[in-house]
Design a protein around this motif. Structure first.
Motif, PDB file in Angstrom:
ATOM      1  N   ASP A 178     -32.758 -24.380  57.774  1.00  0.00           N
ATOM      2  CA  ASP A 178     -32.893 -23.432  57.174  1.00  0.00           C
ATOM      3  C   ASP A 178     -32.131 -23.169  56.684  1.00  0.00           C
ATOM      4  N   ILE A 179     -32.645 -23.284  55.267  1.00  0.00           N
ATOM      5  CA  ILE A 179     -31.046 -23.305  53.423  1.00  0.00           C
ATOM      6  C   ILE A 179     -32.076 -21.800  53.460  1.00  0.00           C
ATOM      7  N   ASN A 180     -31.212 -20.324  52.732  1.00  0.00           N
ATOM      8  CA  ASN A 180     -31.713 -19.407  52.036  1.00  0.00           C
ATOM      9  C   ASN A 180     -30.571 -19.378  50.932  1.00  0.00           C
ATOM     10  N   PHE A 181     -31.500 -19.134  49.472  1.00  0.00           N
ATOM     11  CA  PHE A 181     -30.401 -18.627  48.495  1.00  0.00           C
ATOM     12  C   PHE A 181     -30.742 -18.214  47.248  1.00  0.00           C
ATOM     13  N   SER A 182     -30.193 -17.381  46.273  1.00  0.00           N
ATOM     14  CA  SER A 182     -30.995 -17.036  45.552  1.00  0.00           C
ATOM     15  C   SER A 182     -30.702 -17.804  44.123  1.00  0.00           C
TER      16      SER A 182
ATOM     17  N   HIS B 178     -11.633 -15.439  38.767  1.00  0.00           N
ATOM     18  CA  HIS B 178     -13.189 -14.252  38.929  1.00  0.00           C
ATOM     19  C   HIS B 178     -13.411 -14.475  37.655  1.00  0.00           C
ATOM     20  N   VAL B 179     -14.994 -14.131  37.490  1.00  0.00           N
ATOM     21  CA  VAL B 179     -14.985 -13.747  36.209  1.00  0.00           C
ATOM     22  C   VAL B 179     -16.285 -12.636  36.436  1.00  0.00           C
ATOM     23  N   GLU B 180     -16.182 -11.712  35.533  1.00  0.00           N
ATOM     24  CA  GLU B 180     -17.058 -10.344  36.080  1.00  0.00           C
ATOM     25  C   GLU B 180     -18.350 -10.793  34.470  1.00  0.00           C
ATOM     26  N   CYS B 181     -19.431 -10.000  35.399  1.00  0.00           N
ATOM     27  CA  CYS B 181     -21.074 -10.170  34.845  1.00  0.00           C
ATOM     28  C   CYS B 181     -21.827  -9.478  34.750  1.00  0.00           C
ATOM     29  N   GLU B 182     -22.712  -9.619  34.715  1.00  0.00           N
ATOM     30  CA  GLU B 182     -24.036  -8.656  34.671  1.00  0.00           C
ATOM     31  C   GLU B 182     -24.957  -9.382  35.557  1.00  0.00           C
ATOM     32  N   LYS B 183     -25.514  -9.098  36.515  1.00  0.00           N
ATOM     33  CA  LYS B 183     -26.227  -9.737  36.980  1.00  0.00           C
ATOM     34  C   LYS B 183     -28.437  -9.783  36.811  1.00  0.00           C
ATOM     35  N   GLY B 184     -28.262 -10.054  36.152  1.00  0.00           N
ATOM     36  CA  GLY B 184     -30.144  -9.476  35.887  1.00  0.00           C
ATOM     37  C   GLY B 184     -31.289  -9.912  36.944  1.00  0.00           C
ATOM     38  N   LYS B 185     -31.796 -10.406  36.324  1.00  0.00           N
ATOM     39  CA  LYS B 185     -33.056 -10.191  37.756  1.00  0.00           C
ATOM     40  C   LYS B 185     -33.336 -12.209  37.841  1.00  0.00           C
ATOM     41  N   LYS B 186     -33.949 -11.632  39.328  1.00  0.00           N
ATOM     42  CA  LYS B 186     -34.100 -12.844  40.236  1.00  0.00           C
ATOM     43  C   LYS B 186     -35.176 -14.259  39.616  1.00  0.00           C
ATOM     44  N   VAL B 187     -34.166 -15.180  39.497  1.00  0.00           N
ATOM     45  CA  VAL B 187     -34.891 -16.281  38.256  1.00  0.00           C
ATOM     46  C   VAL B 187     -35.713 -17.924  39.355  1.00  0.00           C
ATOM     47  N   PHE B 188     -35.324 -17.749  40.373  1.00  0.00           N
ATOM     48  CA  PHE B 188     -34.790 -18.708  41.297  1.00  0.00           C
ATOM     49  C   PHE B 188     -34.811 -18.369  42.418  1.00  0.00           C
ATOM     50  N   GLU B 189     -35.949 -18.758  44.105  1.00  0.00           N
ATOM     51  CA  GLU B 189     -35.209 -18.248  44.984  1.00  0.00           C
ATOM     52  C   GLU B 189     -35.766 -19.589  46.188  1.00  0.00           C
ATOM     53  N   VAL B 190     -34.937 -19.771  47.273  1.00  0.00           N
ATOM     54  CA  VAL B 190     -34.820 -20.712  48.455  1.00  0.00           C
ATOM     55  C   VAL B 190     -35.589 -20.318  49.242  1.00  0.00           C
TER      56      VAL B 190
END
Length: 294
Positions: free
Chosen positions: A286-290, A263-275
């Motif tokens: 019916d696939i959804n991801f960000s 497991h790697v800890e990282c800071e999540k920023g703004k959303k840049v891509f979404e399906v």
């Protein structure tokens, strides 16, 4: 001590075990690309009728040293010995003449030509009876149980069938050593099973096979020996059954791996891509991801 045994010479090891002499010996191979040291004093042996898994992380130098054996690259220093005699291999043609073939990760086939035309390309002179050659290639395919139509265009074949065409090219040239670089990377499960059956058959007929793969779970099905490289260096070799998988991985990366997926800890920023609600026929529903920065 060398012991006569049919048409193959055998060497008696210190513990009394008898093993056949190497078909190929790469001795102290070093390869530099400008300032990059890709292989540093690497020695590898390949025997008749065995599968050697050449293992290491990306950048370990596995493909480089096999391309040297196949004549695509030239060693900065070191020697290639075939059947106990030193040989200079300057081109793939010279490698093939010596009984060495290589199936690379990206096939060297011409899609607009037929299976037969691809197999004989560069290996024929003068007038050619293409129908006669087709029958020869079809007979060779059937001898090995390949479902490969000799008259079909390569562009119409599946990836697994194209790989069989590459193997048929090697068999047509009477290859004694076959190098397979990531051969299962684009195959289905059924095609992988078929490939393993082909490898077992080739091995039983005396072909030596070098198998490069990152899929370590495959090794138990086909491998006799492993040779492990790291950062361009030879690290160790031995019978596959003498290693645990953890030992193989530790030798590849240079340390003990306690977690395969740490497991790697990282800071999540703004959303840049979404399906959203992606569909594609029956295969994708019916696939959804960000995806977020970081």
């Amino acid at each position: 001590m060398t012991v006569p045994f049919g048409t193959v010479n055998f060497i008696r090891k210190g513990d009394g075990e008898i093993m056949n002499e190497p078909v190929i010996e790469l001795k102290h191979i070093t390869k530099r690309f400008a300032k990059v040291l890709a292989n540093d004093d690497v020695s590898i042996t390949i025997h008749k009728g065995e599968v050697v898994a050449l293992l290491g992380e990306n950048g370990a130098g596995k493909s480089t040293i096999m391309k040297i054996l196949y004549g695509l690259y030239h060693a900065t220093s070191g020697e290639i010995w075939i059947d106990g005699k030193e040989r200079k291999i300057a081109t793939p043609k010279e490698a093939m003449d010596a009984g060495i073939s290589m199936i690379q990760q990206h096939f060297s086939l011409v899609p607009a030509h037929t299976v037969t035309e691809n197999i004989i390309l560069g290996n024929c002179k003068g007038k050619l009876d293409i129908k006669k050659k087709e029958k020869e290639i079809q007979a060779l395919a059937e001898q090995y149980g390949f479902q490969v139509p000799a008259g079909e265009y390569v562009k119409n074949l599946s990836v697994g069938t194209q790989q069989k065409v590459e193997i048929l090219k090697a068999l047509y040239l009477n290859a004694r050593v076959l190098i397979m670089d990531e051969p299962t990377s684009a195959l289905t499960s059924r095609e992988i099973d078929e490939l393993f059956n082909i490898i077992r058959k080739l091995k039983s007929q005396g072909c030596g096979i070098v198998y490069i793969s990152h899929r370590l779970e495959e090794l138990a099905h086909i491998t006799d020996r492993v040779t492990i490289m790291r950062d361009g260096h030879y690290i160790t070799e031995g019978n596959f059954t003498d290693f645990t998988m953890d030992e193989i991985i530790a030798n590849m990366v240079g340390r003990e791996i306690k977690e395969k997926f740490p497991h790697v800890e990282c800071e999540k920023g703004k959303k840049v891509f979404e399906v959203k609600n992606l569909n594609a026929g029956r295969l994708v529903r019916d696939i959804n991801f960000s995806l977020y920065e970081g």
